[in-house]
Scaffold this motif. Structure first.
Motif, PDB file in Angstrom:
ATOM      1  N   PRO A  49      47.833  20.679  13.883  1.00  0.00           N
ATOM      2  CA  PRO A  49      47.386  21.402  15.406  1.00  0.00           C
ATOM      3  C   PRO A  49      46.527  20.282  15.875  1.00  0.00           C
ATOM      4  O   PRO A  49      45.384  19.787  15.242  1.00  0.00           O
ATOM      5  CB  PRO A  49      46.739  22.387  15.222  1.00  0.00           C
TER       6      PRO A  49
ATOM      7  N   SER B 273      44.728  20.864  18.432  1.00  0.00           N
ATOM      8  CA  SER B 273      43.828  21.526  18.895  1.00  0.00           C
ATOM      9  C   SER B 273      43.297  22.396  17.799  1.00  0.00           C
ATOM     10  O   SER B 273      44.046  23.352  17.225  1.00  0.00           O
ATOM     11  CB  SER B 273      44.051  22.467  20.091  1.00  0.00           C
TER      12      SER B 273
ATOM     13  N   ASN C 255      41.819  25.047  15.010  1.00  0.00           N
ATOM     14  CA  ASN C 255      41.581  26.555  14.967  1.00  0.00           C
ATOM     15  C   ASN C 255      40.267  26.791  14.359  1.00  0.00           C
ATOM     16  O   ASN C 255      39.632  25.894  13.884  1.00  0.00           O
ATOM     17  CB  ASN C 255      42.829  26.983  14.216  1.00  0.00           C
TER      18      ASN C 255
ATOM     19  N   TRP D   9      46.362  28.098  17.326  1.00  0.00           N
ATOM     20  CA  TRP D   9      47.220  27.213  17.456  1.00  0.00           C
ATOM     21  C   TRP D   9      48.207  26.938  16.551  1.00  0.00           C
ATOM     22  O   TRP D   9      47.858  27.056  15.479  1.00  0.00           O
ATOM     23  CB  TRP D   9      46.384  25.822  17.969  1.00  0.00           C
TER      24      TRP D   9
ATOM     25  N   ASN E 188      52.334  22.402  16.050  1.00  0.00           N
ATOM     26  CA  ASN E 188      52.423  22.042  17.775  1.00  0.00           C
ATOM     27  C   ASN E 188      53.481  22.615  18.199  1.00  0.00           C
ATOM     28  O   ASN E 188      53.740  22.565  19.514  1.00  0.00           O
ATOM     29  CB  ASN E 188      51.886  20.640  17.853  1.00  0.00           C
TER      30      ASN E 188
ATOM     31  N   GLU F 168      53.319  25.510  21.069  1.00  0.00           N
ATOM     32  CA  GLU F 168      52.743  24.781  22.307  1.00  0.00           C
ATOM     33  C   GLU F 168      53.763  23.812  23.136  1.00  0.00           C
ATOM     34  O   GLU F 168      53.504  23.503  24.462  1.00  0.00           O
ATOM     35  CB  GLU F 168      51.312  24.331  22.191  1.00  0.00           C
TER      36      GLU F 168
END
Length: 501
Positions: A335, A337, A339, A356, A360, A363
């Motif tokens: 990810p 972003s 976690n 997240w 990915n 998203e």
């Protein structure tokens, strides 16, 4: 004189106490506990309801730095302040008070503490200094946290337990609206607050009012005016909107280092008030490009909590809007972003509870991440020049092949070429971890007016008036809040002596 600013007078208050504390983060809780321990009656007013209260402390790492060398810590803070020196008395108080924090957390809160990441360098010092070239940096002894673990509100929960054990009066969903001043002396004598049902609560403060209301990351006008950023995108609480700053200015407070901050790479998504941290923990296969499609910086500089070593000096970083470009291999690596299992910090991770996706893909499907099967498609999505983007990627890949970043000197060990499509991107705002500026105060946390005179009855601590005029190391933000929260609580309590009843 209007009811908003005049002294209410004897008998017109709804509540009278020695010390009123505004805000329930690290600084506010420490101030309330210290004032109580000094013998004062205390009420703590918090504008948010349960589950949201606690400011950035709720979603921070919750650690404070360790030092056993007070003189060395003074030298380090002076070095970190760069060309923006602090009053010597403030520096001395900061060094002395922060050195006592571990003992205080253990004794006053009954919490178990330990050094974070003690095995990092095998020397029992934990996480090393972020600014090792500065004078006094050898006084930095790593970070200490409740249970030795970062995040997940461990410190805040210990502080809340400390309030509850002492039966300190806490009023949630009760935002302060105005400070009350005596019409003749101009001393702050109380607070007008709003009750949960929309009524008015008039609280007299015999010893004074402690502002611990947090920063102004969530106030778009203040972010634009003071930080020159076009977007207010907080990483922490979106409710830090500069309330204490405005109340202090209304009663005549001067301001200090309002242009100082910590920013990080982060991006906004629909439906969330705070941003998501954009950092590639699992791959170095990414570059930053500007609005023209040109690579614009070293993506991985030597950096410490919002300041990067550039052009021979530590500068704010990041400060510009950039597009982070990466390829399929990096998308699949993990990810973009992090976690909570990687970094248990941030509003969206800890309060919103967003997880997240590992690759990915969720998203991407939501449109939070841009996607292009080719660089031309990605450029169109980002509205950048496709030819410039092609040239940028080709030059980057050539640098990776040569093992040298001739543009910006990125560490050769981090040079990873971008492969064939599809390609992905997010646009960093950048994102604000916190702001530092606010009402100018002295070493006793007494708020000062523009002429350097004390505004009697008004104190400030924490992000509403952070000590740091420029850089700060890991754990120094929480340390400052706890240390000067305690100072503010003691000073306000002492001011109660001799106050009329």
């Amino acid at each position: 004189m209007s009811e908003r600013t005049r002294d209410q007078g004897s008998g017109s208050w709804d509540l009278e106490v020695d010390v009123v504390v505004l805000g329930m983060g690290a600084a506010g809780c420490a101030a309330a506990i210290e004032a109580h321990e000094s013998g004062a009656s205390v009420v703590l007013l918090e504008k948010l309801s349960g589950g949201l209260e606690g400011g950035n402390t709720r979603v921070s790492g919750g650690a404070w730095f360790r030092t056993h060398d007070v003189e060395g810590a003074e030298a380090y803070l002076n070095s970190l302040s760069g060309g923006y020196p602090l009053p010597p008395a403030v520096v001395s108080t900061w060094a002395r008070e922060t050195a006592q924090l571990t003992e205080w957390v253990e004794s006053a809160l009954g919490a178990t503490t330990a050094l974070v990441g003690e095995a990092v360098n095998g020397k029992g010092r934990g996480i090393p200094s972020e600014f090792p070239g500065l004078e006094g940096s050898d006084s930095y002894g790593g970070m200490v946290a409740v249970d030795g673990q970062l995040g997940r509100a461990r410190l805040l929960n210990a502080l809340f337990a400390g309030l509850e054990t002492r039966a300190i009066d806490v009023r949630l969903a009760t935002p302060a609206r105005r400070l009350v001043q005596d019409p003749e002396s101009r001393a702050v004598t109380g607070v007008l607050a709003e009750t949960p049902d929309g009524g008015t609560l008039r609280v007299r403060a015999r010893g004074g009012v402690v502002l611990a209301t947090g920063g102004f990351e969530g106030n778009v006008e203040m972010v634009r005016d003071y930080l020159r950023l076009p977007q207010n995108l907080p990483w922490g609480s979106p409710y830090n909107t500069g309330d204490g700053h405005k109340m202090a200015q209304k009663v005549g407070a001067d301001l200090w280092h309002m242009d100082n901050m910590m920013s990080i790479e982060g991006f906004a998504v629909p439906g969330y008030q705070s941003g998501f941290y954009g950092r590639f923990f699992f791959s170095n296969g990414f570059i930053f490009v500007d609005s023209l499609g040109k690579r614009c910086d070293d993506e991985l500089p030597s950096i410490g909590h919002g300041h990067a070593l550039r052009h021979g000096a530590y500068e704010h970083s990041p400060v510009r809007r950039v597009h982070a470009i990466f390829d399929e291999a990096t998308r699949l690596a993990g990810p973009v972003s992090p976690n909570g299992d990687v970094l248990a910090v941030g509003w969206n991770v800890l309060v919103e509870g967003y997880e997240w996706s590992a690759d990915n893909s969720v998203e991407v499907d939501k449109g939070w991440l841009h996607k292009g099967e080719t660089l031309d498609e990605l450029a169109a999505s980002l509205e950048v020049d496709p030819e410039a983007l092609h040239r940028t990627v080709a030059r980057w890949n050539a640098s990776c092949e040569a093992g040298e970043d001739e543009q910006f000197g990125r560490d050769p060990d981090t040079l990873v070429a971008l492969g064939d499509g599809p390609y992905y991107a997010f646009t960093s705002a950048p994102m604000l971890a916190w702001t530092n500026g606010g009402p100018r105060r002295d070493e006793h946390c007494r708020v000062l007016d523009p002429f350097g005179d004390v505004i009697d009855g008004l104190y400030a601590a924490g992000s509403v008036s952070s000590t740091y005029s420029w850089a700060r190391d890991s754990g120094m933000h929480i340390a400052d809040a706890l240390a000067f929260g305690r100072v503010a609580g003691r000073t306000a309590s002492a001011s109660t002596q001799g106050a009329s009843s």
